[in-house]
Motif scaffolding. Structure first.
Motif, PDB file in Angstrom:
ATOM      1  N   THR A  69      -2.850  -7.078  -7.701  1.00 58.66           N
ATOM      2  CA  THR A  69      -2.559  -8.648  -8.100  1.00 58.66           C
ATOM      3  C   THR A  69      -1.815  -9.381  -7.006  1.00 58.66           C
ATOM      4  O   THR A  69      -2.230 -10.611  -6.692  1.00 58.66           O
ATOM      5  N   ILE A  70      -0.836  -8.816  -6.361  1.00 60.13           N
ATOM      6  CA  ILE A  70      -0.023  -9.345  -5.442  1.00 60.13           C
ATOM      7  C   ILE A  70      -0.628  -9.605  -4.370  1.00 60.13           C
ATOM      8  O   ILE A  70      -0.647 -10.781  -3.713  1.00 60.13           O
ATOM      9  N   MET A  71      -1.279  -8.482  -3.918  1.00 59.96           N
ATOM     10  CA  MET A  71      -2.195  -8.671  -2.593  1.00 59.96           C
ATOM     11  C   MET A  71      -3.245  -9.754  -2.538  1.00 59.96           C
ATOM     12  O   MET A  71      -3.563 -10.287  -1.684  1.00 59.96           O
ATOM     13  N   ALA A  72      -3.939  -9.863  -3.938  1.00 60.10           N
ATOM     14  CA  ALA A  72      -4.887 -10.802  -4.019  1.00 60.10           C
ATOM     15  C   ALA A  72      -4.362 -12.220  -3.905  1.00 60.10           C
ATOM     16  O   ALA A  72      -5.176 -13.134  -3.644  1.00 60.10           O
ATOM     17  N   GLN A  73      -3.098 -12.406  -4.134  1.00 63.08           N
ATOM     18  CA  GLN A  73      -2.401 -13.782  -3.976  1.00 63.08           C
ATOM     19  C   GLN A  73      -2.198 -14.189  -2.704  1.00 63.08           C
ATOM     20  O   GLN A  73      -1.992 -15.387  -2.214  1.00 63.08           O
ATOM     21  N   LEU A  74      -2.155 -13.260  -1.748  1.00 65.77           N
ATOM     22  CA  LEU A  74      -1.539 -13.660  -0.357  1.00 65.77           C
ATOM     23  C   LEU A  74      -2.492 -14.493   0.422  1.00 65.77           C
ATOM     24  O   LEU A  74      -2.037 -15.348   1.309  1.00 65.77           O
ATOM     25  N   LEU A 103       7.259  -9.055 -12.595  1.00 59.87           N
ATOM     26  CA  LEU A 103       7.409  -7.662 -12.543  1.00 59.87           C
ATOM     27  C   LEU A 103       5.934  -7.039 -13.074  1.00 59.87           C
ATOM     28  O   LEU A 103       5.885  -7.267 -14.154  1.00 59.87           O
ATOM     29  N   THR A 104       5.330  -6.301 -12.029  1.00 62.30           N
ATOM     30  CA  THR A 104       4.144  -5.669 -12.471  1.00 62.30           C
ATOM     31  C   THR A 104       4.103  -4.343 -11.767  1.00 62.30           C
ATOM     32  O   THR A 104       4.582  -4.020 -10.785  1.00 62.30           O
ATOM     33  N   GLN A 105       3.366  -3.574 -12.400  1.00 62.63           N
ATOM     34  CA  GLN A 105       2.788  -2.099 -11.724  1.00 62.63           C
ATOM     35  C   GLN A 105       1.553  -2.492 -10.601  1.00 62.63           C
ATOM     36  O   GLN A 105       1.050  -1.235 -10.160  1.00 62.63           O
ATOM     37  N   ASP A 106       0.915  -3.298 -11.034  1.00 60.58           N
ATOM     38  CA  ASP A 106      -0.248  -3.796 -10.324  1.00 60.58           C
ATOM     39  C   ASP A 106      -0.194  -4.553  -9.053  1.00 60.58           C
ATOM     40  O   ASP A 106      -0.192  -5.634  -8.999  1.00 60.58           O
ATOM     41  N   ARG A 134       0.763  -1.271  -0.095  1.00 62.89           N
ATOM     42  CA  ARG A 134       0.118   0.016   0.104  1.00 62.89           C
ATOM     43  C   ARG A 134       0.855   1.226   0.136  1.00 62.89           C
ATOM     44  O   ARG A 134       0.444   2.273  -0.411  1.00 62.89           O
ATOM     45  N   LYS A 135       2.123   1.000   0.664  1.00 63.89           N
ATOM     46  CA  LYS A 135       2.848   2.301   0.618  1.00 63.89           C
ATOM     47  C   LYS A 135       3.668   2.462  -0.804  1.00 63.89           C
ATOM     48  O   LYS A 135       4.090   3.504  -1.061  1.00 63.89           O
ATOM     49  N   ARG A 136       3.834   1.099  -1.276  1.00 64.17           N
ATOM     50  CA  ARG A 136       4.515   1.315  -2.716  1.00 64.17           C
ATOM     51  C   ARG A 136       3.682   1.488  -3.732  1.00 64.17           C
ATOM     52  O   ARG A 136       3.102   0.649  -4.196  1.00 64.17           O
ATOM     53  N   ARG A 137       3.523   2.776  -4.182  1.00 64.14           N
ATOM     54  CA  ARG A 137       2.698   3.203  -5.158  1.00 64.14           C
ATOM     55  C   ARG A 137       3.110   3.501  -6.727  1.00 64.14           C
ATOM     56  O   ARG A 137       2.343   3.735  -7.578  1.00 64.14           O
ATOM     57  N   GLU A 138       4.575   3.349  -6.686  1.00 65.49           N
ATOM     58  CA  GLU A 138       5.116   3.362  -8.183  1.00 65.49           C
ATOM     59  C   GLU A 138       6.141   2.562  -8.325  1.00 65.49           C
ATOM     60  O   GLU A 138       6.645   1.813  -7.355  1.00 65.49           O
TER      61      GLU A 138
END
Length: 233
Positions: free
Chosen positions: A69-74, A63-66, A41-45
């Motif tokens: 998507t990563i949070m949904a996998q957790l 590697l993605t800017q989304d 959430r802190k990493r926006r760029e």
């Protein structure tokens, strides 16, 4: 023109059995997941990749800017999912270096979340040789806790003694220094991830910025000149 930061970070999460230890409530793994959400959430760029490891390393998200998507996998991640047990952060770091090379990233940031380092320690030094930085977030406590089993009881060694999974802070601190980065032990507040997310090389906020094809309007305020009209009144 609109600019965006071209930084790249690879997140490495330990999914070995020791992450089920409950010296951090409710478990090390649950706390690590919560910390990852805070971090994302802190990493926006910039671009972010996500890897997990136990005896072997696996790419969850390239590697993605989304970051959503990563949070949904957790939520679905569990230590029982790993086909090869063990704790080999060095293989995770090697996979992270490979991802950064494939993405054409010259200077990347690898953030490792684990309780100990197993395998080849020289892999930390290799990170620096490849032009990247390794930072480590220690998950657990030095006192440690037993590792629970799915069917009840705790994991024991060949002699029947219960194994205590302990956080090896000194080892992880040393390897973080070798990797050109810093070490933090997981905390209840955000100070740990704020420290780890700080640019390790001391670069300015505008470094690593790249111009995009997007344009944005930039307004120039002329309203204060109306004060001169109002003064006689």
């Amino acid at each position: 023109p609109v600019f965006q930061k071209q930084s790249a970070m690879v997140l490495l999460l330990d999914l070995s059995r020791s992450m089920d230890a409950a010296d951090l409530k409710p478990s090390r793994l649950v706390r690590a997941k919560h910390k990852m959400v805070d971090l994302l959430r802190k990493r926006r760029e910039g671009q972010t990749a996500f890897l997990v490891f136990a005896g072997e390393a696996f790419v969850v998200t390239p590697l993605t800017q989304d970051t959503a998507t990563i949070m949904a996998q957790l939520a679905s991640l569990d230590t029982a999912l790993m086909p090869v047990q063990g704790s080999r952060p060095d293989r995770g770091v090697a996979k992270a270096i490979e991802l950064l090379r494939q993405g054409g990233i010259a200077h990347g940031h690898i953030l490792l979340m684990t309780d100990e380092w197993g395998g080849e320690e020289q892999m930390a030094s290799r990170v620096v040789k490849e032009g990247h930085v390794l930072t480590i977030l220690g998950i657990g406590t030095p006192e440690g806790a037993p590792i629970p089993l799915v069917d009840g009881g705790f994991l024991d060694d060949a002699n029947g003694a219960i194994i205590m999974a302990k956080l090896d802070e000194k080892q992880l601190q040393r390897l973080a220094v070798q990797g050109g980065g810093s070490y933090q032990t997981i905390r209840n507040d955000d100070q740990d991830i704020e420290t780890l997310l700080a640019t390790p090389t001391g670069e300015s906020l505008t470094s690593g910025m790249e111009q995009t094809e997007l344009l944005a309007e930039s307004w120039r305020e002329e309203g204060p000149w109306l004060v001169l009209v109002l003064l006689p009144l």
